[in-house]
Design an enzyme around this catalytic site. Structure first.
Site, short mmCIF file in Angstrom:
data_model
loop_
_atom_site.label_atom_id
_atom_site.label_comp_id
_atom_site.label_asym_id
_atom_site.label_seq_id
_atom_site.Cartn_x
_atom_site.Cartn_y
_atom_site.Cartn_z
N ASP A 9 0.84 -1.20 0.00
CA ASP A 9 0.00 0.00 0.00
C ASP A 9 0.88 1.25 0.00
OD1 ASP A 9 -2.78 1.25 0.50
OD2 ASP A 9 -1.56 2.12 2.11
N LYS B 278 -2.46 6.07 -4.25
CA LYS B 278 -3.56 6.99 -3.93
C LYS B 278 -3.23 8.38 -4.43
CE LYS B 278 -3.51 4.74 0.64
NZ LYS B 278 -2.05 4.47 0.67
N HIS C 255 -7.27 9.46 -1.99
CA HIS C 255 -6.62 9.39 -0.68
C HIS C 255 -7.47 10.00 0.45
CE1 HIS C 255 -2.30 9.29 1.16
NE2 HIS C 255 -3.20 8.93 2.03
N TYR D 163 3.39 9.63 -0.50
CA TYR D 163 4.46 8.97 0.26
C TYR D 163 5.81 9.13 -0.42
CZ TYR D 163 0.58 6.36 2.48
OH TYR D 163 -0.57 5.99 3.13
#
Length: 259
Positions: free
Chosen positions: A30, A60, A93, A35
């Protein structure tokens, strides 16, 4: 979709961590555009030697990038960073961009799915009203809603709605960001000869969620996957269910009340 995922939020050594996770048996990773480790995850996928079809990769798009054209562009950028031909699951997200941009983003993901760039569409941090907004627009319902979930923050109305509409519930922060010293959790762990994180992940699995534990420590990555040779008793599940504090139990941003 594998029932246990490996989260890489705030993981700045994602390539090595994901390779470790693959060796420990994880097949579900994930990630997210925010990120900034999609490229590292993609490297791990290629270096693992595991057939792509055995892996389930998620990313996301965060609200600042929501919108139809920006989402389509973001899908292409994510594919390029991963170095993949398709993404298994693409999530919105968060719901913080407002109704119009949320729906435009969702429509873009549907079109990206139609083009074969993503396999499945989902959302994250969506409350019931955000999910109903999709239904009211006559779009296909998301396959997944990823929300903060653990005994202290059980988000029961959202979970109930998702179950009623066959939406898979993924659990982030399933081990409460390490805040596992509650006596109930510790006692159950001692009863089973397990650590507290394993108890929390087992609770999540038995509730029917897909937990997404994250770690950069090889030993922890492995122990978090050792969940299938014990089971919590019904009374232990009830004890953990009784720890719910509602929104006050949240340990993350949990933006479910966005307008």
């Amino acid at each position: 979709m594998p029932l246990l995922g490996f989260g890489v939020y705030q993981n700045y050594t994602a390539r090595s961590s994901v390779l470790e996770a693959f060796q420990a048996g994880y097949r579900h990773v994930d990630s997210a555009q925010a990120y900034r480790n999609e490229a590292a995850v993609g490297e791990a996928v290629r270096d693992s030697g595991i057939d792509r079809g055995e892996l389930f990769i998620t990313t996301k798009c965060v609200s600042k990038n929501h919108g139809y054209e920006s989402t389509l562009k973001g899908v292409d950028e994510s594919l390029a960073k991963f170095g993949l031909e398709y993404i298994d699951l693409f999530l919105i997200h968060d719901p913080c961009s407002g109704t119009e941009r949320r729906l435009a983003t969702y429509r873009a993901l549907q079109d990206a799915r139609g083009a074969g760039k993503i396999r499945t569409i989902g959302v994250s941090n969506y409350n019931v009203q955000h999910l109903e907004e999709i239904a009211d627009a006559k779009y296909d319902m998301p396959a997944v809603n990823q929300i903060e979930l653990h005994p202290f923050c059980q988000q029961r109305p959202i979970v109930e709605y998702c179950r009623e509409h066959s939406i898979v519930v993924q659990a982030y922060c399933p081990i409460i960001r390490g805040k596992m010293d509650h006596p109930t959790i510790q006692t159950i762990a001692q009863n089973h000869g397990r650590d507290a994180a394993q108890v929390l992940l087992r609770w999540s699995l038995q509730k029917g969620f897909v937990p997404l534990p994250k770690s950069v420590t090889p030993e922890r990555i492995r122990s978090n996957a050792q969940l299938y040779d014990f089971e919590l008793e019904p009374e232990e599940m009830e004890q953990l269910d009784g720890l719910d504090r509602g929104k006050d139990g949240s340990v993350s941003w949990n933006p479910i009340d966005a307008s």
